[in-house]
Write an enzyme that holds these catalytic residues in place. Structure first.
Site, PDB file in Angstrom:
ATOM      1  N   ASN A   9      32.724  67.284  70.600  1.00  0.00           N
ATOM      2  CA  ASN A   9      31.296  68.595  70.685  1.00  0.00           C
ATOM      3  C   ASN A   9      30.008  68.680  71.772  1.00  0.00           C
ATOM      4  OD1 ASN A   9      28.645  68.933  69.631  1.00  0.00           O
ATOM      5  ND2 ASN A   9      27.625  66.762  68.911  1.00  0.00           N
ATOM      6  N   TRP A  10      30.255  70.114  72.169  1.00  0.00           N
ATOM      7  CA  TRP A  10      29.821  70.858  73.266  1.00  0.00           C
ATOM      8  C   TRP A  10      28.300  71.094  73.211  1.00  0.00           C
ATOM      9  CZ3 TRP A  10      32.139  76.095  74.014  1.00  0.00           C
ATOM     10  CH2 TRP A  10      33.659  75.654  73.736  1.00  0.00           C
ATOM     11  N   LYS A  11      27.789  70.345  72.031  1.00  0.00           N
ATOM     12  CA  LYS A  11      25.793  70.409  71.873  1.00  0.00           C
ATOM     13  C   LYS A  11      25.119  71.482  71.795  1.00  0.00           C
ATOM     14  CE  LYS A  11      26.859  65.417  72.085  1.00  0.00           C
ATOM     15  NZ  LYS A  11      25.362  63.964  72.255  1.00  0.00           N
ATOM     16  N   HIS A  97      24.714  64.270  62.615  1.00  0.00           N
ATOM     17  CA  HIS A  97      24.631  63.946  64.082  1.00  0.00           C
ATOM     18  C   HIS A  97      23.243  62.862  64.695  1.00  0.00           C
ATOM     19  CE1 HIS A  97      24.776  63.351  68.486  1.00  0.00           C
ATOM     20  NE2 HIS A  97      26.255  64.081  68.361  1.00  0.00           N
ATOM     21  N   GLU A  99      21.488  63.055  66.513  1.00  0.00           N
ATOM     22  CA  GLU A  99      20.794  64.171  67.518  1.00  0.00           C
ATOM     23  C   GLU A  99      19.720  64.818  66.470  1.00  0.00           C
ATOM     24  OE1 GLU A  99      23.165  65.548  70.770  1.00  0.00           O
ATOM     25  OE2 GLU A  99      22.806  63.286  71.390  1.00  0.00           O
ATOM     26  N   GLU A 169      29.209  56.699  64.647  1.00  0.00           N
ATOM     27  CA  GLU A 169      28.946  56.166  65.806  1.00  0.00           C
ATOM     28  C   GLU A 169      27.749  56.285  66.360  1.00  0.00           C
ATOM     29  OE1 GLU A 169      29.841  60.929  67.501  1.00  0.00           O
ATOM     30  OE2 GLU A 169      28.105  61.390  66.566  1.00  0.00           O
ATOM     31  N   GLY A 175      26.081  59.281  74.297  1.00  0.00           N
ATOM     32  CA  GLY A 175      25.161  59.772  75.801  1.00  0.00           C
ATOM     33  C   GLY A 175      25.016  58.913  76.565  1.00  0.00           C
ATOM     34  N   SER A 215      30.375  57.924  74.010  1.00  0.00           N
ATOM     35  CA  SER A 215      30.743  57.765  75.518  1.00  0.00           C
ATOM     36  C   SER A 215      32.163  57.321  75.394  1.00  0.00           C
ATOM     37  CB  SER A 215      29.926  56.570  75.925  1.00  0.00           C
ATOM     38  OG  SER A 215      28.614  57.081  75.628  1.00  0.00           O
ATOM     39  N   GLY A 236      31.497  63.748  72.688  1.00  0.00           N
ATOM     40  CA  GLY A 236      30.621  64.688  73.502  1.00  0.00           C
ATOM     41  C   GLY A 236      30.384  64.871  74.503  1.00  0.00           C
ATOM     42  N   GLY A 237      30.281  64.565  75.356  1.00  0.00           N
ATOM     43  CA  GLY A 237      30.290  64.425  77.091  1.00  0.00           C
ATOM     44  C   GLY A 237      31.327  64.383  78.139  1.00  0.00           C
TER      45      GLY A 237
HETATM   46  C1  PEP Z   1      28.436  62.327  70.063  1.00  0.00           C
HETATM   47  O1  PEP Z   1      27.593  63.397  70.995  1.00  0.00           O
HETATM   48  O2  PEP Z   1      28.674  63.213  69.218  1.00  0.00           O
HETATM   49  C2  PEP Z   1      29.742  61.442  70.862  1.00  0.00           C
HETATM   50  C3  PEP Z   1      30.122  60.581  70.878  1.00  0.00           C
HETATM   51  O3  PEP Z   1      28.643  61.946  72.627  1.00  0.00           O
HETATM   52  P1  PEP Z   1      29.090  61.232  73.995  1.00  0.00           P
HETATM   53  O4  PEP Z   1      30.239  61.245  73.543  1.00  0.00           O
HETATM   54  O5  PEP Z   1      28.624  61.828  74.950  1.00  0.00           O
HETATM   55  O6  PEP Z   1      28.299  59.917  73.857  1.00  0.00           O
END
Ligand code: PEP
Length: 252
Positions: A9-11, A97, A99, A169, A175, A215, A236-237
């Site tokens: 997920n590039w956000k 998601h 966010e 999640e 994050g 994470s 994500g990251g």
């Molecule tokens: C996400 O945004 O779906 C996610 C899991 O982010 P991160 O891996 O950065 O915690």
């Protein structure tokens, strides 16, 4: 057998050129690999979709969006519909998601509407669920996830479940650098599969891919993915760095 999947997920990261260049890098990397144990999906900003769809043709990377509109078409300035996403060549869309739930007040009724539009447009849905920190501390994490699935996902009906991927999640792990322990992930994934079994029966539950997100990184992915009922990750990251993302895919 259900599929193992690693989805990035590039956000809201990378401008047009950066995103296209990164997609090319990933495409070339995976194209040259022998058979992968997991399907790889990248969920990019809308601006990248159409060109990346061309780049990845015939390769091993699939493409998704990160959101879609809750209406089919019309006077909804700034929105992008599921039908438009599908027309770019993307095959997946992330819905629910945390966010989106938190910053845009998306509730499960609205998310269910988005899922219906996405499925009707021929997209597969990566449906996210998960509790916030206080809910876990109060011991309410199972209740919260159950409600999210019962309101957002289950009304779609048994027929639609083949086009759904669930991503658990825990919001406190997204994050933040905090990761659910492999035991916490295992416990929740088992619970989610149990809910699907109760609602739709053994076959649909056994076939459902349930991803962990929060994470995930190369140093913890293998252990989390080794747990029963954990079928890969939503990243994500770490999906923004080639070395990290490819290492996570290889951890499956
Ligand atoms: C996400 O945004 O779906 C996610 C899991 O982010 P991160 O891996 O950065 O915690």
């Amino acid at each position: 057998m259900r599929k193992k999947i690693v989805a990035g997920n590039w956000k809201m990261n990378m401008n047009y050129e950066e995103g296209i260049a990164f997609a090319r890098t990933l495409d070339q990397y995976f194209r040259n690999k022998p058979a992968l144990k997991a399907d790889v999906i990248i969920c990019t900003p809308f601006i990248h979709l159409a060109e990346i769809a061309e780049i990845i043709k015939g390769g091993k990377v699939a493409l998704g969006a990160q959101n879609c509109a809750s209406e089919a078409s019309g006077a909804f300035t700034g929105e992008v519909s599921a039908y438009m996403i599908k027309s770019t060549g993307a095959e997946y869309v992330i819905i629910g998601h945390s966010e989106r739930r938190t910053y845009y007040n998306e509730d499960d009724r609205l998310l269910n509407k988005k899922c219906v539009l996405a499925l009707n447009s021929g997209l597969r849905v990566i449906f996210c669920c998960g509790e916030v920190k206080e809910q876990r501390e109060e011991g309410n994490h199972f209740v919260i996830v159950k409600r999210q699935l019962e309101e957002g996902l289950f009304p779609l009906g048994a027929e639609s479940m083949k086009d759904i991927i669930i991503a658990y999640e825990p919001v406190w792990a997204i994050g933040t650098g905090l990761t659910a322990t492999p035991e916490q992930a295992k416990e929740m994934h088992k619970y989610i599969r149990g809910l699907i079994k109760e609602k739709f029966g053994n076959k649909i539950a056994d076939d459902m891919t349930i991803l962990y997100g929060g994470s995930c990184k190369p140093s913890n992915a293998a252990e989390i993915f080794s747990k029963p009922d954990v079928d890969g990750g939503l990243i994500g990251g770490a999906s923004l760095k080639k070395e990290d993302f490819t290492a996570i895919v290889e951890a499956v």
